[in-house]
Enzyme design. Structure first.
Site, PDB file in Angstrom:
ATOM      1  N   GLN A   1       0.824  -1.215   0.000  1.00 21.41           N
ATOM      2  CA  GLN A   1       0.000   0.000   0.000  1.00 21.41           C
ATOM      3  C   GLN A   1       0.861   1.269   0.000  1.00 21.41           C
ATOM      4  OE1 GLN A   1      -3.176   0.536  -0.495  1.00 21.41           O
ATOM      5  NE2 GLN A   1      -3.723  -1.619  -0.647  1.00 21.41           N
ATOM      6  N   SER A   2       2.019   1.205  -0.636  1.00 19.65           N
ATOM      7  CA  SER A   2       2.929   2.357  -0.654  1.00 19.65           C
ATOM      8  C   SER A   2       2.330   3.546  -1.419  1.00 19.65           C
ATOM      9  CB  SER A   2       4.243   1.929  -1.326  1.00 19.65           C
ATOM     10  OG  SER A   2       4.999   3.060  -1.681  1.00 19.65           O
ATOM     11  N   ASN A   3       2.271   4.690  -0.757  1.00 21.23           N
ATOM     12  CA  ASN A   3       1.845   5.924  -1.437  1.00 21.23           C
ATOM     13  C   ASN A   3       2.932   6.413  -2.380  1.00 21.23           C
ATOM     14  OD1 ASN A   3      -0.698   6.415   0.039  1.00 21.23           O
ATOM     15  ND2 ASN A   3       0.679   6.500   1.797  1.00 21.23           N
TER      16      ASN A   3
END
Ligand code: PLP
Length: 343
Positions: A84-86
């Site tokens: 879920q890396s921005n």
């Protein structure tokens, strides 16, 4: 010593955001938290409020990373992070805008394997922005897998640039040194000085870049406090200090940074990276219900929970102007539906 803006001008950079991002007074929160009678003012620097890719702090770092990549005529950008890396999502969006290929090497940094976490939120958007996604098999690190993929691409004749987790190198930190300059100018036009600034600390580049920027302008960076959400506080402190020093060196500044000038608090990390805490869930609700604004469950939610706890414990005093750095990450909310609905 040359002023910060001319030091920054020496580095290749591209424009990915419509700066300056606004600074807004949070009067709803001041009321909810009983700050009006205590004479404490709360503001948000809206680094979540950017046009490209849903916005967020990583665009500032990417202005310098991708500025270099374009100068070096790179064909493929490879970066890494958790599912879920921005940072991964914003690298994909920025590459789409610039017409560059983007490959994301994503690892299972959070103990989750449910549908929402694996396919919603940032994962959904990575695919929408056209990035090629590689999930790192168990037993490998994202960094080693990204290097292997970069070598394969090079063998195919591509010119590749690997950007480390969170874009947190001295080059990436220049983006936040530039943000410090932007805030200093906004302070001048608002006729006030922030006595405290609060933010999340993941890969440490945001805090480090901000600290380096203020130090390069001759202002001691001890008024900045970050809440560690990835590594434990001592490791986050070590990394922030090291990156601050490296960024100042890159800028050609001789400012000396002592360990005591970097404040990192580990009290709101909870059980680990990406694991919700009760205080984070309440902080998200408080912000949403008092201001109509979105924090994220992994980073800014834990930082804001820390700020609320500090306000409640009487850490701040009459006359303080506190700036919360809102760093984006709202797509992550959709990977935390059950935690939020259960709160
Ligand atoms: C929304 C959000 N806020 C804060 C951070 C923390 O920034 P840094 O990694 O520079 O410490 C991140 C990093 O990924 C992020 O995605």
């Amino acid at each position: 010593m040359a002023p910060l803006h001319s030091l920054l001008d020496h580095f290749p950079q591209i424009s990915l955001l419509d700066r300056p991002t606004p600074i807004q007074r949070l009067e709803g929160l001041e009321r909810s938290l009983g700050l009006v009678k205590r004479g404490i003012k709360l503001f948000a620097k809206r680094d979540d409020y950017m046009a490209l890719g849903g916005g967020g702090n990583k665009l500032r770092k990417l202005e310098f990373h991708l500025g270099e990549a374009l100068r070096d005529k790179v064909d493929v950008v490879v970066t890494m992070g958790g599912l879920q890396s921005n940072h991964a999502r914003l690298t994909a969006a920025a590459c789409a805008k610039l017409g560059m290929r983007c490959e994301l090497v994503l690892g299972r940094a959070v103990p989750r394997d449910d549908e929402e976490y694996e396919h919603n939120g940032n994962m959904l958007l990575d695919a929408l922005f056209g990035a090629v996604v590689h999930i790192v098999p168990e037993g490998f690190t994202t960094a080693s897998w990204a290097d292997t993929r970069a070598q394969e691409l090079q063998m195919q004749g591509c010119k590749v640039r690997v950007i480390p987790t969170g874009g947190s190198t001295a080059v990436g930190c220049l983006g936040y040194a530039k943000a410090a300059l932007e805030i200093a100018r906004q302070e001048a036009s608002m006729g006030l000085e922030f006595t405290h600034m609060v933010m999340a600390n993941g890969s440490s580049g945001t805090h480090a870049g901000m600290a380096a920027g203020f130090a390069a302008m001759g202002r001691a960076p001890g008024f900045i406090k970050s809440f560690a959400v990835l590594a434990e506080a001592p490791e986050s402190h070590r990394r922030t200090l090291e990156l601050t020093r490296q960024t100042l060196e890159l800028l050609g500044s001789e400012q000396v940074i002592e360990p005591s000038m970097i404040a990192v608090d580990g009290a709101h990390r909870g059980a680990g990276y990406g694991v919700p805490t009760k205080a984070m869930l309440s902080a998200l609700q408080l912000m949403a219900r008092s201001e109509g604004l979105l924090l994220d469950p992994v980073y800014s939610g834990k930082a804001f929970a820390g700020l609320v706890a500090d306000l409640e414990s009487g850490l701040y005093a009459q006359g303080d102007n506190i700036l919360l750095l809102m760093t984006g990450g709202a797509p992550g909310i959709f990977a935390y539906r059950s935690a939020l609905q259960g709160a």
